[in-house]
Design a protein around this motif. Structure first.
Motif, mmCIF file in Angstrom:
data_model
loop_
_atom_site.group_PDB
_atom_site.id
_atom_site.type_symbol
_atom_site.label_atom_id
_atom_site.label_comp_id
_atom_site.label_asym_id
_atom_site.label_seq_id
_atom_site.Cartn_x
_atom_site.Cartn_y
_atom_site.Cartn_z
ATOM 1 N N ARG A 78 58.858 2.209 7.576
ATOM 2 C CA ARG A 78 59.924 2.724 7.075
ATOM 3 C C ARG A 78 59.942 2.757 5.489
ATOM 4 O O ARG A 78 60.629 3.893 5.247
ATOM 5 C CB ARG A 78 61.091 1.507 7.507
ATOM 6 C CG ARG A 78 62.491 1.881 6.871
ATOM 7 C CD ARG A 78 63.507 1.065 7.556
ATOM 8 N NE ARG A 78 64.898 1.413 7.331
ATOM 9 C CZ ARG A 78 65.927 1.404 7.756
ATOM 10 N NH1 ARG A 78 65.985 0.710 9.193
ATOM 11 N NH2 ARG A 78 67.013 1.914 7.601
ATOM 12 N N ALA A 79 59.322 2.046 4.955
ATOM 13 C CA ALA A 79 59.179 2.208 3.397
ATOM 14 C C ALA A 79 58.406 3.693 3.052
ATOM 15 O O ALA A 79 58.782 4.534 2.020
ATOM 16 C CB ALA A 79 58.423 1.093 2.851
ATOM 17 N N SER B 73 57.877 -0.529 11.796
ATOM 18 C CA SER B 73 57.418 -1.577 10.878
ATOM 19 C C SER B 73 58.015 -1.423 9.279
ATOM 20 O O SER B 73 58.441 -0.193 8.991
ATOM 21 C CB SER B 73 55.969 -1.768 10.602
ATOM 22 O OG SER B 73 55.404 -0.673 9.936
ATOM 23 N N PRO B 74 58.217 -2.494 8.724
ATOM 24 C CA PRO B 74 58.742 -2.456 7.065
ATOM 25 C C PRO B 74 57.956 -1.212 6.426
ATOM 26 O O PRO B 74 58.377 -0.542 5.493
ATOM 27 C CB PRO B 74 58.382 -3.578 6.534
ATOM 28 C CG PRO B 74 58.549 -4.662 7.777
ATOM 29 C CD PRO B 74 57.774 -3.861 8.888
ATOM 30 N N GLU B 75 56.544 -1.431 6.642
ATOM 31 C CA GLU B 75 55.708 -0.357 5.835
ATOM 32 C C GLU B 75 56.112 1.155 6.362
ATOM 33 O O GLU B 75 56.000 2.032 5.583
ATOM 34 C CB GLU B 75 54.237 -0.591 6.074
ATOM 35 C CG GLU B 75 53.724 -1.995 5.606
ATOM 36 C CD GLU B 75 54.005 -3.169 6.297
ATOM 37 O OE1 GLU B 75 53.615 -4.299 6.171
ATOM 38 O OE2 GLU B 75 54.484 -2.969 7.646
#
Length: 598
Positions: free
Chosen positions: A495-496, A491-493
């Motif tokens: 990966r961030a 998810s973007p979270e």
């Protein structure tokens, strides 16, 4: 809470190899460091003479491997020889799963000076020589030291954290009243280092002479070390007299008067372990935390294992990327393995120099019988007896071990102080052995790589060059996947979160596929598996995604669809905030990861 400004984020007491390695690592992370050393320069006399593949990998991580190679002798065997000249144990491993030779000879001051010069790369790392710690105090915000300079002038310094690397007689450990449990061997040894090697033969020979056991070790640059047991009634002063020194050396050379001596020094073997490696904002490392006999050359290497384990955690805490709870995992992970290495060193010493002539006779007879079994020879030659670090708790997602039980467990407890108890304990620590199963039961996580060091083969890079794997990762986390993109299901979270930590995303593929670029993704590194060593490693595991810590240990494994859950669980055990990464509605939860996160 005091508002006194800090002189450094981390204070390090002791400019030995452990303190200097931690300082170099923190320097690469951008952490402000002050190293305090009571001597006026780096120690220049020979001490440790053996450095293993794990330590060389640590030096590689801080960018000093190339310089170090000029001062080591790779593939350095250790041979145990009876009084009659029979080699009954040949320790000569030739595996390189971590990227380096398993056993190497070196001269410690040369490496220590490279570590010291390495600090010149970092303007935010300073070394203060000729200053001794007079007192320490700590509060909820930091640690304050009162230092006494060479002229008696007092100076006050303050840091957020303190690492005590001030040796076996650590002032810091004693000031904190941390017990240092263990024993001191009753006999002493005299160490004699000479230039212009009078023998010239390679390797280390442990001569098990019942009259007077001695060691002959070839070192780089034409230096040789001899060690002789000091017999009852002898003193360093007496042994150092020319006539007595000649008598000792005549056992190994024809003309002792022509030797070019570097130094002669008597020392005692100690086996001790601190009851804790952390007291609030103070952490113990190296000899301040544990000391062990020299017989397997693990004192220096255990200290560098401490440095590798602690430094990345301390850096992430100091930079606000992790909570202080991450530092608790240092002692959880390192203390039990340090105990295992102490046991290994004690067992090797008991085999080398039994307390009685009967013990020597029994050893010689038993080894002659066992020498007829090829599997026994391989056990010693390949160093399978060496307990490798394995972390079941701490900054890893691993199952808890089964508690010790049964008859052998009770036997170990009752005989723990004897040579038999140490030998049984060492064998029982070797996972997969029959004795291990009898003592501990079958471990439910025996086959998992979690908590173990990840391999380091040479890989083919996108620019067509071949490199060691760690050189692509740097001092970062890495998420590696065999044959697939590790970020595909991320998810973007998540990966961030990993990008904030500087993690490397790596896809491993057969080298013949490296020319295919249609599957490239931004921010994902593709590497070719030279020699199929990574493929063979992944083939033994149930999962295809590996989370590797900055110290090269596997923190977790999972399938590509479990990447988010695994990230959440790792963030929890590493005390790294991950507020935005929550479970998605309708998304299946993996029970083992949810439990670890909780």
């Amino acid at each position: 809470m005091t508002s006194t400004p800090f002189d450094a984020d981390v204070l390090i007491v002791g400019a030995g190899p452990v303190g200097l390695t931690i300082a170099n690592t923190l320097g690469l992370y951008g952490v402000r460091v002050l190293v305090i050393e009571k001597l006026d320069s780096i120690i220049d006399y020979p001490r440790a003479i053996g450095i293993d593949d794990e330590s060389l990998r640590t030096l590689q991580a801080i960018g000093l491997a190339e310089q170090v190679q000029a001062h080591i002798t790779p593939d350095h065997a250790m041979r145990f020889v009876t009084a009659g000249g029979r080699c009954f144990a040949d320790i000569d491993p030739r595996t390189d799963e971590f990227g380096w030779s398993r056993r190497n000879a070196f001269i410690q001051p040369q490496i220590d000076h490279l570590l010291y010069r390495g600090l010149a790369r970092f303007p935010h790392v300073q070394v203060l020589f000729s200053h001794e710690v007079a007192s320490l105090a700590q509060d909820e915000a930091g640690v304050t030291l009162q230092l006494q300079g060479a002229q008696g002038k007092m100076r006050r310094v303050r840091g957020r954290w303190l690492v005590a690397c001030d040796g076996g007689n650590s002032f810091i450990r004693r000031s904190l009243d941390v017990a240092f449990e263990g024993r001191t061997k009753p006999n002493q040894w005299i160490v004699i280092d000479v230039r212009n090697d009078p023998l010239g033969t390679p390797h280390i020979y442990m001569h098990c002479d019942p009259e007077r056991p001695y060691v002959s070790a070839a070192l780089p640059h034409g230096i040789r070390r001899f060690e002789f047991m000091v017999m009852p009634g002898e003193t360093e002063e007496e042994l150092s007299k020319p006539e007595n020194m000649a008598r000792l050396m005549r056992k190994v050379v024809a003309e002792p008067d022509k030797l070019d001596y570097i130094r002669k020094r008597v020392y005692t073997h100690n086996a001790r372990l601190a009851v804790t490696f952390r007291v609030q904002r103070v952490l113990l490392a190296g000899d301040a935390a544990h000391i062990m006999p020299v017989w397997q050359g693990q004192g220096y290497n255990s200290g560098l294992r401490d440095a590798s384990n602690l430094a990345w955690k301390l850096a992430h805490v100091a930079k606000g990327l992790a909570g202080e709870a991450l530092l608790d995992s240092y002692g959880q992970e390192r203390r039990s393995h340090a105990r295992s290495m102490i046991h290994l060193s004690e067992v090797a010493g008991d085999i080398f120099s039994p307390a009685t002539r009967l013990g020597s006779t029994l050893r010689d007879g038993l080894t002659r019988i066992l020498g007829g079994f090829p599997s026994v020879k391989r056990y010693f030659v390949e160093m399978r007896f060496k307990p490798m670090p394995r972390y079941r708790q701490g900054a890893v997602l691993a199952a808890a071990p089964v508690p010790a039980q049964g008859l052998l467990a009770r036997l170990l407890e009752r005989s723990g102080g004897s040579a038999l108890g140490r030998l049984l304990g060492l064998m029982a620590e070797k996972e997969g052995s029959m004795l291990h199963r009898l003592v501990h039961g079958r471990q439910i996580d025996e086959g998992t790589p979690v908590g173990r060091m990840f391999i380091q083969p040479r890989v083919l890079c996108e620019d067509g060059q071949t490199r060691l794997l760690d050189d692509l990762v740097g001092l970062n986390f890495a998420i590696l996947a065999w044959g697939t993109d590790p970020t595909h299901g991320m998810s973007p979270e998540a990966r961030a979160f990993w990008e904030r930590l500087g993690a490397r995303f790596i896809t491993v593929k057969p080298t013949v596929q490296m020319t295919h670029r249609d599957d490239e993704r931004p921010g994902v590194i593709a590497i070719g598996d030279l020699g199929n060593r990574l493929k063979a490693w992944f083939a033994q595991q149930p999962n295809s995604v590996v989370f590797m810590r900055p110290d090269r240990f596997v923190a977790a494994t999972c399938t590509p669809q479990q990447v988010d859950d695994t990230t959440r669980a790792l963030a929890a055990v590493m005390a790294m905030p991950l507020v935005s990464l929550t479970a998605q509605p309708g998304k299946a939860q993996h029970p083992e990861l949810a439990e670890a996160a909780a």
